[in-house]
Design a protein around this motif. Structure first.
Motif, PDB file in Angstrom:
ATOM      1  N   ARG A  50       8.194  -2.847 -12.264  1.00  0.00           N
ATOM      2  CA  ARG A  50       6.945  -3.620 -12.351  1.00  0.00           C
ATOM      3  C   ARG A  50       5.838  -3.060 -11.458  1.00  0.00           C
ATOM      4  O   ARG A  50       4.672  -3.416 -11.622  1.00  0.00           O
ATOM      5  CB  ARG A  50       7.194  -5.090 -12.010  1.00  0.00           C
ATOM      6  CG  ARG A  50       7.937  -5.844 -13.119  1.00  0.00           C
ATOM      7  CD  ARG A  50       8.381  -7.215 -12.640  1.00  0.00           C
ATOM      8  NE  ARG A  50       7.239  -8.032 -12.257  1.00  0.00           N
ATOM      9  CZ  ARG A  50       6.646  -8.890 -13.075  1.00  0.00           C
ATOM     10  NH1 ARG A  50       7.077  -9.053 -14.299  1.00  0.00           N
ATOM     11  NH2 ARG A  50       5.605  -9.594 -12.679  1.00  0.00           N
ATOM     12  N   ASN A  53       3.340  -0.356 -13.573  1.00  0.00           N
ATOM     13  CA  ASN A  53       2.105  -0.723 -14.295  1.00  0.00           C
ATOM     14  C   ASN A  53       1.333  -1.793 -13.516  1.00  0.00           C
ATOM     15  O   ASN A  53       0.544  -2.537 -14.079  1.00  0.00           O
ATOM     16  CB  ASN A  53       2.398  -1.183 -15.728  1.00  0.00           C
ATOM     17  CG  ASN A  53       3.224  -2.450 -15.793  1.00  0.00           C
ATOM     18  OD1 ASN A  53       3.827  -2.845 -14.803  1.00  0.00           O
ATOM     19  ND2 ASN A  53       3.242  -3.080 -16.946  1.00  0.00           N
ATOM     20  N   ARG A  86      -2.517  -0.409 -17.591  1.00  0.00           N
ATOM     21  CA  ARG A  86      -1.509  -1.145 -18.348  1.00  0.00           C
ATOM     22  C   ARG A  86      -1.567  -0.827 -19.829  1.00  0.00           C
ATOM     23  O   ARG A  86      -0.600  -1.022 -20.548  1.00  0.00           O
ATOM     24  CB  ARG A  86      -1.666  -2.657 -18.113  1.00  0.00           C
ATOM     25  CG  ARG A  86      -1.361  -3.038 -16.681  1.00  0.00           C
ATOM     26  CD  ARG A  86      -1.273  -4.538 -16.497  1.00  0.00           C
ATOM     27  NE  ARG A  86      -1.266  -4.851 -15.072  1.00  0.00           N
ATOM     28  CZ  ARG A  86      -2.232  -5.522 -14.463  1.00  0.00           C
ATOM     29  NH1 ARG A  86      -3.264  -5.977 -15.164  1.00  0.00           N
ATOM     30  NH2 ARG A  86      -2.169  -5.751 -13.179  1.00  0.00           N
ATOM     31  N   MET A  91       4.830  -2.232 -21.434  1.00  0.00           N
ATOM     32  CA  MET A  91       6.023  -2.856 -20.874  1.00  0.00           C
ATOM     33  C   MET A  91       6.688  -3.784 -21.885  1.00  0.00           C
ATOM     34  O   MET A  91       6.010  -4.516 -22.599  1.00  0.00           O
ATOM     35  CB  MET A  91       5.643  -3.645 -19.626  1.00  0.00           C
ATOM     36  CG  MET A  91       6.826  -4.252 -18.901  1.00  0.00           C
ATOM     37  SD  MET A  91       6.349  -4.776 -17.252  1.00  0.00           S
ATOM     38  CE  MET A  91       7.766  -4.266 -16.303  1.00  0.00           C
ATOM     39  N   PHE A  93       9.576  -6.767 -21.900  1.00  0.00           N
ATOM     40  CA  PHE A  93      10.190  -7.626 -20.889  1.00  0.00           C
ATOM     41  C   PHE A  93      11.645  -7.969 -21.227  1.00  0.00           C
ATOM     42  O   PHE A  93      12.133  -7.749 -22.325  1.00  0.00           O
ATOM     43  CB  PHE A  93       9.366  -8.908 -20.734  1.00  0.00           C
ATOM     44  CG  PHE A  93       7.989  -8.664 -20.200  1.00  0.00           C
ATOM     45  CD1 PHE A  93       7.725  -8.781 -18.847  1.00  0.00           C
ATOM     46  CD2 PHE A  93       6.943  -8.304 -21.048  1.00  0.00           C
ATOM     47  CE1 PHE A  93       6.453  -8.545 -18.349  1.00  0.00           C
ATOM     48  CE2 PHE A  93       5.667  -8.066 -20.551  1.00  0.00           C
ATOM     49  CZ  PHE A  93       5.432  -8.190 -19.204  1.00  0.00           C
ATOM     50  N   ALA A 163       3.915  -3.257 -28.107  1.00  0.00           N
ATOM     51  CA  ALA A 163       3.608  -2.320 -27.019  1.00  0.00           C
ATOM     52  C   ALA A 163       3.184  -0.952 -27.565  1.00  0.00           C
ATOM     53  O   ALA A 163       2.285  -0.317 -27.029  1.00  0.00           O
ATOM     54  CB  ALA A 163       4.821  -2.171 -26.101  1.00  0.00           C
TER      55      ALA A 163
END
Lengths: 253, 284
Positions: A50, A53, A86, A91, A93, A163
């Motif tokens: 984490r 980004n 970002r 990302m 999750f 993404a």
């Protein structure tokens, strides 16, 4: 290891309040390959991913020291806009987090917030991204349906498609399979393997078999420190450190 | 042992059941009394004409009109300010001791007696800002009184939106405001609106805050601007019920007024329910 490093941490320290979570981490993820981060719960692997980004920026009471370089440029440089960062470093999750919108709107979300309004262009990218995420054939006739109607595994592939739609350079996976079933897991792993032809992938997992299956490089973290980093094959067959060997043979963790 | 457990369950269950009956019973009695005594006087004239002969005849139209108008002023203040304050508190403000203190103060403000708001309104709006006794002063006073409810309800609604919606948007390169606007507000709005409208409904029925800030005993004309005084249903009812010399004659009209007021508030609450239902359905 001759591959160019795409994103790397240098002397990275991270604190939650007074808790020292990452301790002087040096770790370079080679371009267009899959790097797995493994380690026991609480070793800081999710925290580490984490930071890449700057997702921890939004968490109160955190502090970071050291540098993270994306293509050699410091991501904490004032020149670097975290919003743009970002977009470049996507990302996925741990828990599938589709938005309560239609399947189409989920995938188109990133494009829309970046100002894309042309219908044709949106449709094109949504289809391309869903194909890349191996979901197109299952959803092509129900793009208007709410994403919550999909199964857990499909939702996770939708999040991957979402993404991909903003054309990131790096994709971070934070234990992407921990909330989905084994068959769905196999599909996601398969997908991650194929993504590395175009993207740099970093995946956090506490499933060592998964790390061995999908990654080219593996980093083993323990209590916030990097114990060992190398070719996945080397790490799993001939680790240098005893601690690594004990972990991957299942003696603790 | 088993018997003792089932006795406890039996008693507990009946305590719950009796409480519900008590609450519903009081409400039913109240409504029954108002409808039985008030329904008879409600007709077209009662709803569309002003009072005549010292309120012993005629209708209550100016009071209905005044209440609608003042509620609109209240809404214009309480809805945007309340929602924006809630968004700021929940999404932007740092969560530390200071914001906890602010939140606690807001909760406390919702418990301040309405007469205190009324007197505060006199000082601030009527005297200091020189709005006079007017619809504007009364509406703003009611707005201040409603704000704590609006802020609290809106914040509670924002809290129900999962953090994953915000993080998911940020991870795709959304700015914080984009994440909030496209991925939080649309889903929080039904709850925010419901809480806000319930607050408005409560304000519409208040007497104390408007008594000194703009409500008039009786007016020959309808208000023409926001700086005029106005008649309002709750105040009109209060006068007829307690301040009138000919109680026997105005009593039925007072009940009619009460019924209209309850009906209006019920209408507002119903709007909140319908609105929430519609917005929720649209999101699926």
């Amino acid at each position: 290891m001759t591959a160019r490093s795409k994103i790397e941490a240098r002397k990275l320290d991270f604190f939650y309040g007074s808790k020292h979570v990452l301790k002087g981490l040096d770790l370079a993820c080679p371009e267009k390959s899959v790097t797995a981060i493994i380690g026991p719960s609480g070793c800081g692997k999710s925290t580490f991913i984490r930071t890449l980004n700057r997702m921890n920026d939004v968490v109160a009471g955190t502090r970071l020291a050291g540098r993270i370089l994306l293509d050699g440029a410091d991501i904490h440089d004032p020149e670097m806009d975290p919003v743009e960062l970002r977009r470049r470093v996507g990302m996925v999750f741990q828990k599938p987090n589709p938005f309560p919108k239609s399947i189409f709107d989920n995938v188109a979300y990133g494009l829309r917030i970046n100002g894309e309004r042309r219908r044709g262009r949106l449709e094109e990218v949504v289809e391309k991204s869903l194909r890349e995420a191996a979901l197109w054939d299952e959803v092509k006739d129900r793009l208007r349906e709410n994403a919550f109607a999909l199964s857990g595994g499909q939702q996770q592939r939708l999040c991957i498609a979402r993404a991909l739609a903003v054309r990131p350079e790096v994709i971070l996976f934070d234990e992407p399979c921990s909330a989905i079933d084994p068959i769905a897991t196999a599909r996601v792993e398969d997908l991650i393997q194929r993504l590395k032809t175009e993207y740099t992938v970093v995946i956090v997992t506490h499933n060592m078999q998964q790390a061995a299956r999908v990654s080219d490089y593996t980093a083993f973290l323990m209590l916030g420190e990097l114990v060992e980093f190398g070719d996945t094959k080397t790490i799993f067959t001939a680790p240098v450190r005893k601690m690594t060997e004990e972990y991957i043979t299942g003696r603790f963790g | 042992m088993i018997r003792r457990k089932s006795v406890a369950q039996f008693l507990g269950f009946w305590a719950l059941r009796l409480s519900v009956w008590l609450v519903l019973g009081v409400l039913a009695l109240l409504l029954y009394d108002i409808i039985r005594r008030g329904a008879g006087v409600i007709n077209w004239e009662f709803l569309t004409k002003p009072p005549r002969r010292g309120m012993t005849e005629g209708g209550i139209f100016p009071a209905i009109f005044g209440t609608l108008l003042v509620t609109m002023v209240t809404a214009v203040l309480a809805i945007p300010v309340g929602m924006f304050a809630a968004i700021y508190l929940n999404e932007y403000a740092r969560q530390n001791r200071f914001t906890r203190l602010i939140r606690l103060s807001i909760r406390n403000l919702s418990g301040v007696p309405s007469i205190v708001y009324g007197l505060f309104g006199v000082i601030l709006f009527v005297n200091l800002l020189k709005f006079g006794t007017s619809i504007l002063s009364a509406g703003l006073t009611l707005g201040l009184m409603t704000l704590p409810w609006t802020v609290t309800a809106s914040e509670e609604s924002l809290k129900t939106i999962p953090a994953a919606y915000r993080e998911g948007a940020l991870a795709l390169g959304a700015t914080k405001w984009q994440a909030i606007r496209t991925n939080v507000l649309p889903y929080a709005l039904p709850g925010m609106l419901t809480g806000t409208i319930l607050g408005l409904a409560r304000a519409a029925g208040e007497t104390a805050p408007i008594m000194f800030t703009g409500a008039a005993f009786s007016l020959p004309f309808l208000p023409k601007s926001l700086s005029d005084q106005f008649m309002a249903l709750p105040y009109h009812l209060y006068i007829m019920a307690t301040q009138h010399h000919d109680i026997a004659k105005v009593r039925p009209l007072a009940y009619g007024t009460a019924l209209v007021l309850v009906g209006m508030i019920f209408g507002l609450n119903l709007t909140a329910v319908v609105l929430r239902y519609r917005l929720r359905r649209r999101r699926r």
